[in-house]
Design an enzyme around this catalytic site. Structure first.
Site, PDB file in Angstrom:
ATOM      1  N   TYR A 176      13.138   3.573 -14.240  1.00 56.38           N
ATOM      2  CA  TYR A 176      12.448   2.337 -14.303  1.00 56.38           C
ATOM      3  C   TYR A 176      12.673   0.632 -15.091  1.00 56.38           C
ATOM      4  O   TYR A 176      12.094   0.394 -14.145  1.00 56.38           O
ATOM      5  CB  TYR A 176      10.723   2.742 -14.445  1.00 56.38           C
ATOM      6  CG  TYR A 176       9.858   1.903 -14.791  1.00 56.38           C
ATOM      7  CD1 TYR A 176       9.512   1.000 -13.974  1.00 56.38           C
ATOM      8  CD2 TYR A 176       9.082   1.707 -15.616  1.00 56.38           C
ATOM      9  CE1 TYR A 176       8.219   0.141 -14.141  1.00 56.38           C
ATOM     10  CE2 TYR A 176       8.286   0.649 -16.479  1.00 56.38           C
ATOM     11  CZ  TYR A 176       7.522  -0.340 -15.168  1.00 56.38           C
ATOM     12  OH  TYR A 176       6.572  -0.656 -16.227  1.00 56.38           O
ATOM     13  N   SER A 177      11.922   1.094 -15.994  1.00 52.09           N
ATOM     14  CA  SER A 177      13.241   0.149 -17.199  1.00 52.09           C
ATOM     15  C   SER A 177      14.059  -1.012 -16.816  1.00 52.09           C
ATOM     16  O   SER A 177      14.275  -2.310 -16.890  1.00 52.09           O
ATOM     17  CB  SER A 177      12.703   0.650 -18.536  1.00 52.09           C
ATOM     18  OG  SER A 177      13.647   1.850 -18.948  1.00 52.09           O
ATOM     19  N   SER A 185      15.290  -1.565 -13.641  1.00 57.82           N
ATOM     20  CA  SER A 185      15.136  -2.316 -12.683  1.00 57.82           C
ATOM     21  C   SER A 185      13.854  -2.996 -12.803  1.00 57.82           C
ATOM     22  O   SER A 185      14.168  -4.241 -12.131  1.00 57.82           O
ATOM     23  CB  SER A 185      14.437  -1.282 -11.051  1.00 57.82           C
ATOM     24  OG  SER A 185      12.959  -0.925 -12.115  1.00 57.82           O
ATOM     25  N   ALA A 202       3.616  -6.028  -7.859  1.00 53.58           N
ATOM     26  CA  ALA A 202       4.111  -5.673  -7.179  1.00 53.58           C
ATOM     27  C   ALA A 202       5.252  -4.889  -7.619  1.00 53.58           C
ATOM     28  O   ALA A 202       6.296  -5.249  -7.946  1.00 53.58           O
ATOM     29  CB  ALA A 202       4.783  -5.740  -5.102  1.00 53.58           C
ATOM     30  N   LEU A 228       1.327  -1.445   0.335  1.00 54.36           N
ATOM     31  CA  LEU A 228      -0.188   0.095  -0.009  1.00 54.36           C
ATOM     32  C   LEU A 228       1.406   1.077   0.011  1.00 54.36           C
ATOM     33  O   LEU A 228       0.694   1.857   0.656  1.00 54.36           O
ATOM     34  CB  LEU A 228      -0.997   0.080   0.983  1.00 54.36           C
ATOM     35  CG  LEU A 228      -2.049  -1.245   1.155  1.00 54.36           C
ATOM     36  CD1 LEU A 228      -2.940  -1.094   2.642  1.00 54.36           C
ATOM     37  CD2 LEU A 228      -2.530  -1.118  -0.191  1.00 54.36           C
ATOM     38  N   THR A 229       1.549   1.894  -0.764  1.00 52.45           N
ATOM     39  CA  THR A 229       2.398   2.300  -1.605  1.00 52.45           C
ATOM     40  C   THR A 229       1.377   3.638  -1.742  1.00 52.45           C
ATOM     41  O   THR A 229      -0.154   3.242  -1.677  1.00 52.45           O
ATOM     42  CB  THR A 229       3.477   2.228  -2.686  1.00 52.45           C
ATOM     43  OG1 THR A 229       2.735   2.003  -3.487  1.00 52.45           O
ATOM     44  CG2 THR A 229       4.131   1.576  -2.339  1.00 52.45           C
ATOM     45  N   GLU A 241       8.914  -2.287 -21.495  1.00 51.07           N
ATOM     46  CA  GLU A 241      10.030  -0.318 -22.009  1.00 51.07           C
ATOM     47  C   GLU A 241      11.840  -1.795 -21.888  1.00 51.07           C
ATOM     48  O   GLU A 241      12.803  -0.758 -22.006  1.00 51.07           O
ATOM     49  CB  GLU A 241       9.274   0.485 -20.748  1.00 51.07           C
ATOM     50  CG  GLU A 241       8.135   0.429 -20.952  1.00 51.07           C
ATOM     51  CD  GLU A 241       7.654   2.025 -19.628  1.00 51.07           C
ATOM     52  OE1 GLU A 241       8.915   2.458 -19.856  1.00 51.07           O
ATOM     53  OE2 GLU A 241       5.957   2.224 -20.318  1.00 51.07           O
ATOM     54  N   SER A 293       5.872   2.286 -10.441  1.00 49.70           N
ATOM     55  CA  SER A 293       6.108   1.455 -11.973  1.00 49.70           C
ATOM     56  C   SER A 293       5.790   3.046 -13.107  1.00 49.70           C
ATOM     57  O   SER A 293       5.607   2.713 -13.837  1.00 49.70           O
ATOM     58  CB  SER A 293       4.195   0.425 -11.982  1.00 49.70           C
ATOM     59  OG  SER A 293       3.366   1.843 -11.897  1.00 49.70           O
TER      60      SER A 293
HETATM   61  P1  NAD Z   1       0.758   0.727  -9.149  1.00 51.13           P
HETATM   62  O1  NAD Z   1       1.955   1.595  -9.421  1.00 51.13           O
HETATM   63  O2  NAD Z   1      -0.703   0.915 -10.180  1.00 51.13           O
HETATM   64  O3  NAD Z   1       0.522  -0.939  -8.831  1.00 51.13           O
HETATM   65  C1  NAD Z   1       2.273  -1.461  -7.886  1.00 51.13           C
HETATM   66  C2  NAD Z   1       0.905  -1.819  -6.672  1.00 51.13           C
HETATM   67  O4  NAD Z   1       2.831  -2.571  -6.315  1.00 51.13           O
HETATM   68  C3  NAD Z   1       0.778  -0.977  -5.561  1.00 51.13           C
HETATM   69  O5  NAD Z   1      -0.691  -1.671  -5.017  1.00 51.13           O
HETATM   70  C4  NAD Z   1       1.871  -0.777  -4.384  1.00 51.13           C
HETATM   71  O6  NAD Z   1       1.162  -0.638  -3.029  1.00 51.13           O
HETATM   72  C5  NAD Z   1       2.663  -2.056  -4.716  1.00 51.13           C
HETATM   73  N1  NAD Z   1       3.497  -2.107  -4.008  1.00 51.13           N
HETATM   74  C6  NAD Z   1       4.620  -1.451  -4.607  1.00 51.13           C
HETATM   75  N2  NAD Z   1       6.235  -1.497  -3.395  1.00 51.13           N
HETATM   76  C7  NAD Z   1       5.169  -2.825  -2.936  1.00 51.13           C
HETATM   77  C8  NAD Z   1       5.969  -3.828  -2.199  1.00 51.13           C
HETATM   78  N3  NAD Z   1       7.534  -3.114  -2.148  1.00 51.13           N
HETATM   79  N4  NAD Z   1       5.529  -4.828  -1.806  1.00 51.13           N
HETATM   80  C9  NAD Z   1       3.961  -5.381  -2.014  1.00 51.13           C
HETATM   81  N5  NAD Z   1       3.776  -4.000  -2.825  1.00 51.13           N
HETATM   82  C10 NAD Z   1       4.387  -2.636  -3.456  1.00 51.13           C
HETATM   83  O7  NAD Z   1       1.382  -0.249 -11.289  1.00 51.13           O
HETATM   84  P2  NAD Z   1       0.459  -1.098 -12.001  1.00 51.13           P
HETATM   85  O8  NAD Z   1       0.079  -0.530 -12.515  1.00 51.13           O
HETATM   86  O9  NAD Z   1      -0.922  -2.105 -11.571  1.00 51.13           O
HETATM   87  O10 NAD Z   1       1.526  -2.443 -12.599  1.00 51.13           O
HETATM   88  C11 NAD Z   1       1.331  -3.439 -11.938  1.00 51.13           C
HETATM   89  C12 NAD Z   1       2.853  -4.364 -13.018  1.00 51.13           C
HETATM   90  O11 NAD Z   1       2.612  -4.486 -13.969  1.00 51.13           O
HETATM   91  C13 NAD Z   1       4.636  -3.980 -12.442  1.00 51.13           C
HETATM   92  O12 NAD Z   1       4.964  -4.364 -12.047  1.00 51.13           O
HETATM   93  C14 NAD Z   1       4.563  -2.832 -13.624  1.00 51.13           C
HETATM   94  O13 NAD Z   1       5.821  -2.581 -13.758  1.00 51.13           O
HETATM   95  C15 NAD Z   1       3.606  -3.676 -14.362  1.00 51.13           C
HETATM   96  N6  NAD Z   1       3.672  -3.322 -15.838  1.00 51.13           N
HETATM   97  C16 NAD Z   1       2.473  -1.840 -16.462  1.00 51.13           C
HETATM   98  C17 NAD Z   1       2.575  -1.431 -17.088  1.00 51.13           C
HETATM   99  C18 NAD Z   1       0.848  -0.259 -17.145  1.00 51.13           C
HETATM  100  O14 NAD Z   1       0.818  -0.417 -17.787  1.00 51.13           O
HETATM  101  N7  NAD Z   1       0.873  -0.095 -15.865  1.00 51.13           N
HETATM  102  C19 NAD Z   1       2.642  -1.477 -18.597  1.00 51.13           C
HETATM  103  C20 NAD Z   1       3.573  -3.161 -18.143  1.00 51.13           C
HETATM  104  C21 NAD Z   1       4.100  -4.138 -17.098  1.00 51.13           C
HETATM  105  P1  TYD Z   2       2.706   6.883 -18.879  1.00 52.21           P
HETATM  106  O1  TYD Z   2       1.189   6.717 -19.212  1.00 52.21           O
HETATM  107  O2  TYD Z   2       3.929   7.685 -17.973  1.00 52.21           O
HETATM  108  O3  TYD Z   2       3.389   5.137 -19.397  1.00 52.21           O
HETATM  109  P2  TYD Z   2       4.906   5.083 -20.437  1.00 52.21           P
HETATM  110  O4  TYD Z   2       6.140   6.280 -19.614  1.00 52.21           O
HETATM  111  O5  TYD Z   2       4.862   3.918 -18.924  1.00 52.21           O
HETATM  112  O6  TYD Z   2       4.201   5.050 -21.603  1.00 52.21           O
HETATM  113  O7  TYD Z   2       3.113   7.245 -20.422  1.00 52.21           O
HETATM  114  C1  TYD Z   2       2.561   6.927 -21.651  1.00 52.21           C
HETATM  115  C2  TYD Z   2       3.155   8.685 -22.836  1.00 52.21           C
HETATM  116  O8  TYD Z   2       2.774   9.552 -22.629  1.00 52.21           O
HETATM  117  C3  TYD Z   2       4.623   9.073 -22.474  1.00 52.21           C
HETATM  118  O9  TYD Z   2       4.600   8.718 -23.436  1.00 52.21           O
HETATM  119  C4  TYD Z   2       5.507   9.839 -22.056  1.00 52.21           C
HETATM  120  C5  TYD Z   2       3.558  10.611 -22.614  1.00 52.21           C
HETATM  121  N1  TYD Z   2       2.595  11.573 -21.312  1.00 52.21           N
HETATM  122  C6  TYD Z   2       2.578  12.783 -21.712  1.00 52.21           C
HETATM  123  O10 TYD Z   2       2.600  13.216 -22.365  1.00 52.21           O
HETATM  124  N2  TYD Z   2       2.241  13.866 -20.875  1.00 52.21           N
HETATM  125  C7  TYD Z   2       1.843  13.031 -19.189  1.00 52.21           C
HETATM  126  O11 TYD Z   2       1.410  14.053 -18.308  1.00 52.21           O
HETATM  127  C8  TYD Z   2       2.041  11.527 -19.036  1.00 52.21           C
HETATM  128  C9  TYD Z   2       2.025  11.194 -17.403  1.00 52.21           C
HETATM  129  C10 TYD Z   2       2.235  11.291 -19.626  1.00 52.21           C
END
Ligand code: NAD
Ligand code: TYD
Length: 356
Positions: free
Chosen positions: A158-159, A161, A80, A33-34, A134, A83
């Site tokens: 991010y990518s 890590s 988790a 729950l960050t 990514e 992200s």
């Molecule tokens: P998010 O940031 O919405 O959620 C992450 C969750 O992980 C949160 O509920 C947070 O509280 C929890 N968390 C963070 N650190 C933690 C820890 N140390 N221990 C336990 N819980 C922890 O992310 P999301 O968008 O739901 O993404 C989920 C996964 O999918 C991530 O691994 C992300 O890298 C991957 N992913 C997301 C996207 C996207 O478009 N959102 C795309 C590709 C991959």
């Molecule tokens: P984002 O949703 O942060 O996902 P990611 O960077 O992981 O692809 O951003 C999606 C795209 O939108 C990215 O090219 C950055 C751009 N972006 C904006 O132009 N304005 C914004 O305010 C945000 C959050 C993202």
């Protein structure tokens, strides 16, 4: 029982809700729950024995070991993570802590548990790691989409890590035989998306009369995957994916950011016209680009279709309509996320409970 980590975040929430509805198998949900974790998202499962929530860190090996043993977990799905790329630029340390060190701790606890399982549970066990497109770096306009054979070239903290965690997962399979699966998906969108990412930010800013900040020239390209399609892909990989393999998951929806923003504005113009009759597109503001901004991501999702028969159900047109409608129908969710009120609920509801 399965262990889902990060199940109170955007994708994890959708996954837990879909899993309970579609599969019905109980879930232990471990989430720190960050700021990104919102347990209110799962209020509909309150009192449902198929969902056990535990607040904690994936890097806490003692806690993870206890949960694995107590619930006789048969599979782990690891969502988790930290992200958000922009946050990783401002403060990379948390990304290393959770995405690299945390995943390592989780893998260690899982390895110990799995190593002691009797057959056939040992052979049937799965560790599914959710990663991102990514890690493959940035494409030029003429490049083919990422396949599972592309080399890793991460460009943001991010990518990088996430790439590091993917390598650890791979190594645990190669060295210890841990039965792992990795999915690399494109940009998800849909309900419960925290409004720091492009699509939900544009929707909530537009409705609030704020500017719509487009980074640079807005011509960066992403592939967009409706979150529930991602959830069905993960279920397919968990069920039938080949051990040690990676599966790319995408929506076949490559679009420049500016087009996404205009689509969101056009839908809002139709569904919730501005009082002055002007388009929400007048709120678009070009702002300084993100440092190191990747120009293009694209996913070739043919392997998962060929091997597991998975294809996305939504087109971008259908998925974005559902998404915009969800935000229009859930103004309270947006308000509580923006005010931070969703975090108070955690202390109200959980402070007097013991963890499972
Ligand atoms: P998010 O940031 O919405 O959620 C992450 C969750 O992980 C949160 O509920 C947070 O509280 C929890 N968390 C963070 N650190 C933690 C820890 N140390 N221990 C336990 N819980 C922890 O992310 P999301 O968008 O739901 O993404 C989920 C996964 O999918 C991530 O691994 C992300 O890298 C991957 N992913 C997301 C996207 C996207 O478009 N959102 C795309 C590709 C991959
Ligand atoms: P984002 O949703 O942060 O996902 P990611 O960077 O992981 O692809 O951003 C999606 C795209 O939108 C990215 O090219 C950055 C751009 N972006 C904006 O132009 N304005 C914004 O305010 C945000 C959050 C993202």
């Amino acid at each position: 029982m399965i262990l889902v980590t990060g199940g109170a975040g955007f994708i994890g929430t959708n996954f837990v809700l879909d899993w309970v509805a579609a599969v019905g198998e109980p879930v232990v949900n471990l989430d720190k729950l960050t700021y990104a974790g919102n347990i209110e998202n799962l209020a509909s499962l309150q009192g449902d024995a198929r969902h056990v929530f535990v607040q904690g860190d994936i890097g806490d090996t003692a806690l993870v070991a206890r949960l694995l043993a107590q619930y006789q977990v048969r599979a782990v799905v690891n969502f988790a993570a930290e992200s958000h790329v922009d946050r990783s630029i401002h403060g990379p340390a948390a990304f290393i802590e959770t995405n690299v060190v945390g995943t390592f701790g989780l893998l260690e606890a899982v390895r110990q548990y799995w190593g002691q399982l009797p057959e056939p549970e040992k052979a049937a066990f799965r560790f599914l790691h959710v990663s991102t497109d990514e890690v493959y770096g940035s494409l030029r306009a003429s490049d083919p989409a990422f396949t599972e054979e592309n080399k890793y070239e991460p460009n943001s903290p991010y990518s990088a890590s996430k790439a590091a965690s993917d390598h650890l997962v791979r190594a645990y399979h190669h060295t210890y035989g841990l039965p792992v699966l990795t999915t690399n998906c494109s940009n998800n969108y849909g309900p419960f998306h925290f409004p720091e990412k492009l699509i939900p930010l544009m929707i909530v800013n537009a409705l609030a009369g704020k500017s719509l900040p487009v980074y640079g020239d807005g011509q960066q390209v992403r592939d967009w995957l409706y979150v529930r399609d991602h959830c069905s892909a993960i279920r397919a990989v968990l069920e039938a994916g080949r051990l040690g393999e990676t599966y790319n998951v995408g929506g076949w929806n490559e679009k420049p950011n500016l087009e996404i923003v205009h689509t969101v504005c056009a839908l809002l113009d139709e569904r919730r016209p501005r009082a002055d009759g002007q388009s929400y597109a007048t709120q678009i503001a070009y702002v300084t680009d993100r440092p190191g901004h990747d120009r293009r991501y694209a996913i070739d999702a043919r392997k998962i279709e060929r091997e597991l028969g998975w294809k996305p159900a939504e087109t971008f047109d259908t998925g974005i309509r559902k998404t915009v409608d969800w935000y229009l129908e859930n103004p309270e969710w947006v308000a509580r996320v923006q005010s931070g009120a969703y975090r108070e609920w955690v202390s109200t509801n959980y402070s007097e409970r013991t963890t499972a």
